[in-house]
Design a protein around this motif. Structure first.
Motif, PDB file in Angstrom:
ATOM      1  N   GLY A  50       2.593  12.048   3.992  1.00  0.00           N
ATOM      2  CA  GLY A  50       2.655  10.810   3.555  1.00  0.00           C
ATOM      3  C   GLY A  50       2.894   9.726   4.806  1.00  0.00           C
ATOM      4  O   GLY A  50       2.227   8.923   5.040  1.00  0.00           O
ATOM      5  N   TYR A  51       3.931  10.044   5.863  1.00  0.00           N
ATOM      6  CA  TYR A  51       4.173   9.342   6.729  1.00  0.00           C
ATOM      7  C   TYR A  51       3.249   8.964   7.792  1.00  0.00           C
ATOM      8  O   TYR A  51       2.911   8.009   8.668  1.00  0.00           O
ATOM      9  N   SER A  52       2.601  10.057   8.118  1.00  0.00           N
ATOM     10  CA  SER A  52       1.228  10.067   9.027  1.00  0.00           C
ATOM     11  C   SER A  52       0.510   9.113   8.573  1.00  0.00           C
ATOM     12  O   SER A  52      -0.413   8.505   9.217  1.00  0.00           O
ATOM     13  N   ALA A  53      -0.042   9.380   7.441  1.00  0.00           N
ATOM     14  CA  ALA A  53      -1.231   8.397   6.684  1.00  0.00           C
ATOM     15  C   ALA A  53      -0.696   6.939   6.814  1.00  0.00           C
ATOM     16  O   ALA A  53      -1.447   6.134   6.984  1.00  0.00           O
ATOM     17  N   LEU A  54       0.807   6.659   6.499  1.00  0.00           N
ATOM     18  CA  LEU A  54       1.087   5.271   6.611  1.00  0.00           C
ATOM     19  C   LEU A  54       1.001   4.661   7.918  1.00  0.00           C
ATOM     20  O   LEU A  54       0.764   3.529   8.162  1.00  0.00           O
ATOM     21  N   ALA A  55       1.413   5.540   9.064  1.00  0.00           N
ATOM     22  CA  ALA A  55       1.227   5.125  10.421  1.00  0.00           C
ATOM     23  C   ALA A  55      -0.139   4.912  10.899  1.00  0.00           C
ATOM     24  O   ALA A  55      -0.410   3.895  11.507  1.00  0.00           O
ATOM     25  N   TYR A  56      -0.798   5.544  10.106  1.00  0.00           N
ATOM     26  CA  TYR A  56      -2.588   5.206  10.645  1.00  0.00           C
ATOM     27  C   TYR A  56      -2.760   3.946  10.043  1.00  0.00           C
ATOM     28  O   TYR A  56      -3.536   3.322  10.595  1.00  0.00           O
ATOM     29  N   ALA A  57      -2.481   3.873   8.652  1.00  0.00           N
ATOM     30  CA  ALA A  57      -2.720   2.675   7.934  1.00  0.00           C
ATOM     31  C   ALA A  57      -2.064   1.309   8.682  1.00  0.00           C
ATOM     32  O   ALA A  57      -2.622   0.282   8.766  1.00  0.00           O
TER      33      ALA A  57
ATOM     34  N   LEU B 102       0.897  -1.076  -0.175  1.00  0.00           N
ATOM     35  CA  LEU B 102       0.031  -0.058   0.093  1.00  0.00           C
ATOM     36  C   LEU B 102       1.072   1.260  -0.020  1.00  0.00           C
ATOM     37  O   LEU B 102       1.891   1.373   0.862  1.00  0.00           O
ATOM     38  N   TRP B 103       0.592   2.051  -0.913  1.00  0.00           N
ATOM     39  CA  TRP B 103       1.525   3.352  -0.924  1.00  0.00           C
ATOM     40  C   TRP B 103       0.436   4.586  -0.961  1.00  0.00           C
ATOM     41  O   TRP B 103      -0.662   4.609  -1.591  1.00  0.00           O
ATOM     42  N   VAL B 104       1.437   5.727  -0.557  1.00  0.00           N
ATOM     43  CA  VAL B 104       0.764   7.077  -0.719  1.00  0.00           C
ATOM     44  C   VAL B 104       1.750   7.919  -1.296  1.00  0.00           C
ATOM     45  O   VAL B 104       3.055   7.685  -1.282  1.00  0.00           O
ATOM     46  N   MET B 105       1.304   9.027  -2.081  1.00  0.00           N
ATOM     47  CA  MET B 105       2.084   9.920  -2.576  1.00  0.00           C
ATOM     48  C   MET B 105       2.915  10.520  -1.511  1.00  0.00           C
ATOM     49  O   MET B 105       2.180  11.005  -0.412  1.00  0.00           O
ATOM     50  N   ASP B 106       4.254  11.060  -1.493  1.00  0.00           N
ATOM     51  CA  ASP B 106       4.583  12.073  -0.491  1.00  0.00           C
ATOM     52  C   ASP B 106       4.593  13.348  -1.142  1.00  0.00           C
ATOM     53  O   ASP B 106       5.733  13.876  -1.555  1.00  0.00           O
TER      54      ASP B 106
END
Length: 290
Positions: free
Chosen positions: A60-67, A38-42
């Motif tokens: 990006g990294y806040s979103a990934l930590a949530y995920a 799973l990826w998000v743009m930074d």
């Protein structure tokens, strides 16, 4: 073949108050459906090929930590972090933290940065391209050093770290995999051969030739080309794809030498379920208890 999902847009039905629950559902579905990544743009502003800059864009990294807190198996990364956005030592700490809290599921996705508009808008320095590549190489050296546990000082042209301590260590060993995004033949693909575990290239007619260039760089660097995971970002311009369309894309990219296809969700699309079904049919599911 591995199948992943990129979420590049947070303009979900229902408005901004629906961002958290919708992104949470997508992450859970991708994880429970057996997708690999799973990826998000930074980015800090939305990019032009997806929508206007005023559209919602999560850090990006806040979103990934949530995920990470909502998932169990799926790997997590940015596609990709611009090297100028964060000091290298802090970037490595951030990715290490994501890796530690996710149980070893983090990637470092990185590139030379290109979005001058958002950098100028938020006051982030945006040096010329040649300097950005110099900073990229130094950042890769620093990341490898910190994940190797080497605390000796680093003195580069752009960065000086007196003690690159990284505690706790990453769960993933020897380190979270490093993915470099971009298709530049002289520098980017050479950096992949020299420093990275994976590359990311767009799904295009040039892809096989780019992989040939990467193979040549590997030969010059004494690197085993087979060690590098070849990923490709694929996008369906005509709306959400069918399962058959996804399977066709996976087969075509596999024939071109790709190991890991990352499908971009696109504006208004929700394709996690479709990708999971395609993963079932192609035998690309991540097994339970990985």
């Amino acid at each position: 073949m591995r199948i992943g999902l990129q979420v590049p847009s947070f303009t979900f039905p229902g408005g901004e108050e629906r961002i958290a629950p919708t992104f949470a559902r997508i992450a859970r579905e991708a994880d429970q459906g057996g997708l690999h990544s799973l990826w998000v743009m930074d980015h800090f502003f939305q990019i032009g090929v997806v929508g206007p800059p005023e559209e919602p864009m999560l850090e990006g990294y806040s979103a990934l930590a949530y995920a990470a807190a909502l998932t169990e198996r799926i790997t997590l990364g940015t596609m990709v972090t611009g090297v100028t956005y964060r000091h290298p030592g802090l970037l490595v700490k951030t990715v290490t933290t994501l890796d530690a809290l996710s149980g070893g599921r983090a990637w470092l996705g990185i590139g030379a940065a290109w979005n001058e508009e958002e950098s100028r808008g938020l006051g982030v320095p945006f040096p010329p391209l040649a300097e950005r590549f110099e900073r990229l190489e130094e950042t890769l050296l620093i990341a490898r050093r910190m994940w190797d546990g080497n605390e000796t000082p680093f003195e580069g042209r752009h960065y000086t770290l007196e003690r690159p301590l990284n505690s706790p260590r990453s769960v993933r060993r020897p380190r979270p995999p490093i993915l470099i995004g971009g298709a530049g033949e002289k520098k980017t693909l050479r950096f992949v051969a020299k420093y990275a575990d994976a590359c990311n290239l767009f799904d295009s007619e040039e892809l096989p030739r780019k992989l040939d260039v990467l193979r040549e760089h590997c030969e010059r660097e004494g690197r085993d080309y087979g060690e590098i995971e070849k990923t490709s970002l694929a996008y369906f311009a005509d709306g959400a794809p069918s399962v058959d369309q996804v399977i066709d894309a996976v087969g075509r990219l596999a024939e071109r030498g790709v190991d890991h296809v990352i499908f971009s969700q696109g504006t208004g699309q929700d394709i996690a379920g479709t990708l999971s079904e395609a993963a079932v049919q192609t035998g690309s599911l991540v097994p339970a208890g990985r």
